[in-house]
Design an enzyme around this catalytic site. Structure first.
Site, PDB file in Angstrom:
ATOM      1  N   ASP A 188       4.799   7.491   8.241  1.00  0.00           N
ATOM      2  CA  ASP A 188       4.154   8.549   7.450  1.00  0.00           C
ATOM      3  C   ASP A 188       3.583   9.650   8.307  1.00  0.00           C
ATOM      4  OD1 ASP A 188       0.960   8.600   5.755  1.00  0.00           O
ATOM      5  OD2 ASP A 188       2.742   9.871   5.405  1.00  0.00           O
ATOM      6  N   ASN A 212       3.012  -1.688  14.143  1.00  0.00           N
ATOM      7  CA  ASN A 212       2.184  -1.287  13.005  1.00  0.00           C
ATOM      8  C   ASN A 212       2.917  -1.615  11.707  1.00  0.00           C
ATOM      9  OD1 ASN A 212      -0.170   0.245  11.784  1.00  0.00           O
ATOM     10  ND2 ASN A 212       1.589   1.294  10.861  1.00  0.00           N
ATOM     11  N   GLU A 213       2.260  -2.471  10.886  1.00  0.00           N
ATOM     12  CA  GLU A 213       2.774  -2.799   9.552  1.00  0.00           C
ATOM     13  C   GLU A 213       4.228  -3.253   9.537  1.00  0.00           C
ATOM     14  OE1 GLU A 213       1.808   0.251   6.713  1.00  0.00           O
ATOM     15  OE2 GLU A 213      -0.298  -0.283   6.814  1.00  0.00           O
ATOM     16  N   ASN A 240      -4.602  -3.578   7.640  1.00  0.00           N
ATOM     17  CA  ASN A 240      -4.551  -2.233   7.055  1.00  0.00           C
ATOM     18  C   ASN A 240      -4.649  -2.426   5.545  1.00  0.00           C
ATOM     19  OD1 ASN A 240      -4.047  -1.414   9.631  1.00  0.00           O
ATOM     20  ND2 ASN A 240      -1.990  -0.587   9.244  1.00  0.00           N
ATOM     21  N   TYR A 255      -5.814  -0.789   1.528  1.00  0.00           N
ATOM     22  CA  TYR A 255      -6.085   0.420   0.734  1.00  0.00           C
ATOM     23  C   TYR A 255      -6.447   0.073  -0.705  1.00  0.00           C
ATOM     24  CZ  TYR A 255      -4.507   3.043   4.741  1.00  0.00           C
ATOM     25  OH  TYR A 255      -4.396   3.571   6.003  1.00  0.00           O
ATOM     26  N   TYR A 284      -4.230   2.975  -2.920  1.00  0.00           N
ATOM     27  CA  TYR A 284      -2.885   2.738  -3.450  1.00  0.00           C
ATOM     28  C   TYR A 284      -2.899   1.752  -4.618  1.00  0.00           C
ATOM     29  CZ  TYR A 284      -1.254   5.355   0.535  1.00  0.00           C
ATOM     30  OH  TYR A 284      -1.059   6.356   1.454  1.00  0.00           O
ATOM     31  N   GLU A 295      -7.106  -0.103   9.506  1.00  0.00           N
ATOM     32  CA  GLU A 295      -6.900   1.055   8.622  1.00  0.00           C
ATOM     33  C   GLU A 295      -7.569   0.824   7.273  1.00  0.00           C
ATOM     34  OE1 GLU A 295      -2.990   2.680   8.081  1.00  0.00           O
ATOM     35  OE2 GLU A 295      -2.433   2.293  10.145  1.00  0.00           O
ATOM     36  N   TRP A 335      -8.953   4.978   8.752  1.00  0.00           N
ATOM     37  CA  TRP A 335      -7.732   5.792   8.744  1.00  0.00           C
ATOM     38  C   TRP A 335      -8.003   7.061   7.978  1.00  0.00           C
ATOM     39  CZ3 TRP A 335      -3.623   5.458  11.678  1.00  0.00           C
ATOM     40  CH2 TRP A 335      -2.559   6.315  11.395  1.00  0.00           C
ATOM     41  N   LYS A 340      -6.250  11.790   4.810  1.00  0.00           N
ATOM     42  CA  LYS A 340      -7.269  10.725   4.926  1.00  0.00           C
ATOM     43  C   LYS A 340      -8.202  10.966   6.111  1.00  0.00           C
ATOM     44  CE  LYS A 340      -4.645   7.068   2.587  1.00  0.00           C
ATOM     45  NZ  LYS A 340      -3.305   7.744   2.511  1.00  0.00           N
TER      46      LYS A 340
HETATM   47  C1  ADA Z   1      -0.143   3.012   6.439  1.00  0.00           C
HETATM   48  C2  ADA Z   1       0.268   3.532   7.821  1.00  0.00           C
HETATM   49  C3  ADA Z   1      -0.455   4.798   8.204  1.00  0.00           C
HETATM   50  C4  ADA Z   1      -0.602   5.768   7.038  1.00  0.00           C
HETATM   51  C5  ADA Z   1      -1.326   5.059   5.906  1.00  0.00           C
HETATM   52  C6  ADA Z   1      -1.497   5.999   4.723  1.00  0.00           C
HETATM   53  O1  ADA Z   1      -1.195   2.130   6.555  1.00  0.00           O
HETATM   54  O2  ADA Z   1       0.032   2.580   8.830  1.00  0.00           O
HETATM   55  O3  ADA Z   1       0.311   5.401   9.241  1.00  0.00           O
HETATM   56  O4  ADA Z   1       0.651   6.154   6.598  1.00  0.00           O
HETATM   57  O5  ADA Z   1      -0.516   3.966   5.486  1.00  0.00           O
HETATM   58  O6  ADA Z   1      -2.215   6.996   4.889  1.00  0.00           O
HETATM   59  O7  ADA Z   1      -0.885   5.716   3.701  1.00  0.00           O
END
Ligand code: ADA
Length: 637
Positions: free
Chosen positions: A200, A449-450, A503, A505, A509, A541, A586, A605
């Site tokens: 992203d 990462n992820e 990580n 959200y 999300y 994150e 994040w 973010k």
């Molecule tokens: C994921 C990813 C980040 C960023 C985040 C987001 O956790 O690791 O790079 O994309 O989502 O802001 O959605």
């Protein structure tokens, strides 16, 4: 010699198109004969035996599609010029340049200092994103694949001291399922090639870090590794020196005043420091290890290594630095600024560290790739703790399946993350650890990462990489960042690692606008990881997109108030768990992404805007973090 079926050779067949129509040579011969760019472990530095010329500036620039064949064989026929260091994408108004798929060419003239006769003469690229081929005059002298680690090429046989040469660098930003990060190139109905990828942030490319011409003696120090420990007031620096050529080794350790506090000889050994001053988060102290190569008692080469004496350890659910529990406060960041893209910028580096200190942050993660060496040197000098991450982002077809996390096909397969991807990932780990192993600020390696750690195939993919990382550096803990659909019930690899880095959200999300429900999910999730692993848990994150200046008296997503409430909810939950060892928001600042319906001029973010203006959440974090000095919030002081 690589066979034509080797991943790198194959890699040049897919994705990274060759820049030339081979004249009377086969592809295999072309690839086999190249002198590969050697990963460069010692950052060039001027010493009594070493000199450097910085090649940054404005170089001629062109796209492969607009230049004649084998463009390096003459002065580039182009009106364009590009800044180095900088990504090239945002420098020009022409969209065809910005989103170019294929090779671009940089070119300039270089003069070798007269006094370098008898020396080895090398080019050093701090990074070329994501692949480079380097030409001196008409000759290909080397190449490198991997966009965020340095490489150097010995060009002694191609140039003369006092002479000038034409330097041409072909750079490709292409990503395929055999690169790290992975991606794919799609060809549309019009025949236009488009780079697609599964992370992203915008796929910036080019010479985003400095380029150097430098000299070293024939017999020289080639690599130095230091490992530090201490017992009571006595520090110990174990060192190992790799030489090129036959020489004796002498080492002297100097304190910050320049006084020699220990000395030794031999390619490897152990130095003791009485009354050692430790490197501590927020209280850095650096010694300098002066490494000399001697022939017949004459110093033929010397190289200084900065040394911070500190220890790092995971014990039970604690993360210890110098035997003291450490609590991470800080951010996931990006190397990302307007116009420069990922280009290294000392002014932003200084200011970012100032803002991190202002907000009470004691750490950051180099999400999602190795950052410039200057950033780690700065972190060493300023006592900021770093989680150092490879460029392995996007190893997850689940994200293509949306929030369900259902992959359209298995991530770990020859269709996506297969043997060539794995080989590239291993090379990224070698080069990351090789480059950053001596930084006291680096306390943990994050090797992906992820990734799709919940999918079958994840263990077979990661087990060899964990083994490699531990062989390369047995002293630092390992982690990876857990994507939200890798849960404590379905994750298949966490037992291979030392720290659980989540990580999450909830409230963004999922449960967007409903922080009450989000809090319940978050609480249960963390508890599940604690019950399953007994390891230290941290959040690498958590965050909410926020438009500065957007306000509401209700829990409205995208408002500044919502970002503050979101973070405060997460902190309330973190503080309920003694096993929780850190919180990295994040993101530090807004950053560029590809076009996306859920991206409003990029990812918002950030706690700071892209031009580093604080949003309300910056002040909320400062209230929480300032004065902690590495202690857990709410802990008994
Ligand atoms: C994921 C990813 C980040 C960023 C985040 C987001 O956790 O690791 O790079 O994309 O989502 O802001 O959605």
């Amino acid at each position: 010699m690589e066979s034509s079926s080797s991943p790198r050779c194959e890699q040049f067949r897919h994705g990274n198109r060759l820049p030339i129509a081979l004249e009377n040579d086969s592809l295999d011969a072309y690839i086999a004969e190249k002198r590969a760019g050697r990963p460069s472990m010692l950052k060039p530095t001027p010493t009594p035996t070493r000199e450097m010329v910085n090649l940054d500036g404005v170089w001629r620039f062109g796209l492969d599609s607009r230049l004649n064949d084998q463009p390096w064989k003459a002065r580039l026929d182009t009106p364009l010029e590009a800044a180095v260091p900088a990504s090239y994408n945002d420098l020009f108004t022409d969209a065809e340049i910005r989103d170019h798929v294929g090779w671009v060419y940089y070119q300039r003239e270089v003069r070798v200092p007269r006094g370098w006769s008898g020396e080895r003469i090398l080019l050093r690229f701090d990074a070329a994103t994501h692949a480079a081929r380097v030409y001196v005059d008409r000759a290909l002298v080397g190449e490198h694949v991997g966009g965020y680690t340095p490489f150097d090429i010995d060009i002694t046989d191609n140039v003369a001291a006092g002479g000038a040469f034409r330097l041409t660098v072909a750079v490709s930003g292409d990503l395929s399922n055999e690169t790290i990060p992975p991606g794919k190139i799609e060809v549309g109905l019009t025949g236009k090639r488009t780079q697609v990828y599964f992370h992203d942030f915008y796929n910036y490319a080019g010479l985003a870090r400095s380029v150097w011409l430098y000299s070293v003696p024939e017999t020289r120090v080639e690599d130095v590794t230091v490992v530090t420990t201490f017992t009571g007031a006595t520090g110990v620096v174990d060192y190992r020196v790799v030489l090129v050529g036959d020489a004796e080794v002498r080492v002297r350790l100097r304190d910050a005043s320049g006084a020699v506090v220990a000395e030794g000889s031999g390619a490897e050994g152990s130095l003791e420091i009485s009354d050692v001053v430790l490197w501590k988060p927020g209280a850095p102290y650096l010694y300098e290890l002066e490494v000399e190569a001697l022939v017949a008692d004459v110093v033929v080469d010397s190289y200084p290594v900065s040394v911070g004496v500190r220890t790092v350890e995971v014990r039970g659910h604690e993360f210890l630095i110098n035997g003291e529990p450490f609590y991470f406060t800080g951010y996931g960041k990006h190397e990302d600024t307007a116009v420069r893209g990922k280009g290294h910028d000392n002014a932003y580096m200084v200011h970012d560290f100032q803002l991190m200190e202002w907000s009470g942050a004691n750490s950051f993660r180099t999400s999602h790739y190795p950052y410039a060496e200057d950033v780690l040197d700065f972190a060493d000098r300023h006592g900021i703790v770093v989680i150092d991450e490879t460029a392995a982002v996007g190893l997850n077809m689940g994200v293509v399946g949306g929030l369900s996390g259902t992959p359209p096909f298995p991530t770990f397969s020859e269709q996506y993350a297969g043997a060539a991807t794995h080989a590239a990932h291993a090379q990224h780990i070698r080069e990351l650890i090789g480059r950053d192993k001596n930084h006291p600020s680096v306390v943990m390696w994050c090797i992906a990462n992820e990734p799709a750690s919940n999918e079958d195939g994840a263990r077979e993919y990661f087990e060899p990489l964990v083994k490699l990382a531990r062989e390369l550096d047995p002293t630092r803990p390992l982690t990876y960042s857990l994507v939200m659909f890798a849960t404590f019930q379905n994750d298949q690899i966490i037992d291979l690692f030392d720290v659980v880095s989540m990580n999450r959200y909830y409230g963004w999300y999922i449960n967007a606008g409903d922080l009450t429900t989000a809090e319940m999910y978050l609480q249960g999730d963390i508890q599940g990881w604690i019950d399953r692993t007994g390891k230290p848990i941290m959040m690498t994150e958590y965050g909410a997109d926020t438009m500065p200046g957007l306000h509401s008296v209700w829990d409205q997503v995208w408002t500044e108030e919502y970002q503050v409430d979101f973070l405060e909810m997460y902190h309330r939950v973190f503080d309920r768990f003694p096993q929780f060892v850190g919180e990295q928001v994040w993101n530090f600042s807004d950053f560029a992404t590809t076009n996306g319906l859920h991206r409003v001029g990029g990812n918002k973010k950030g706690i700071f805007t892209r031009d580093r203006r604080p949003k309300s959440a910056a002040f909320a974090l400062r209230r929480r973090w300032r004065g902690l000095n590495g202690r857990k919030p709410g802990a008994e002081f």
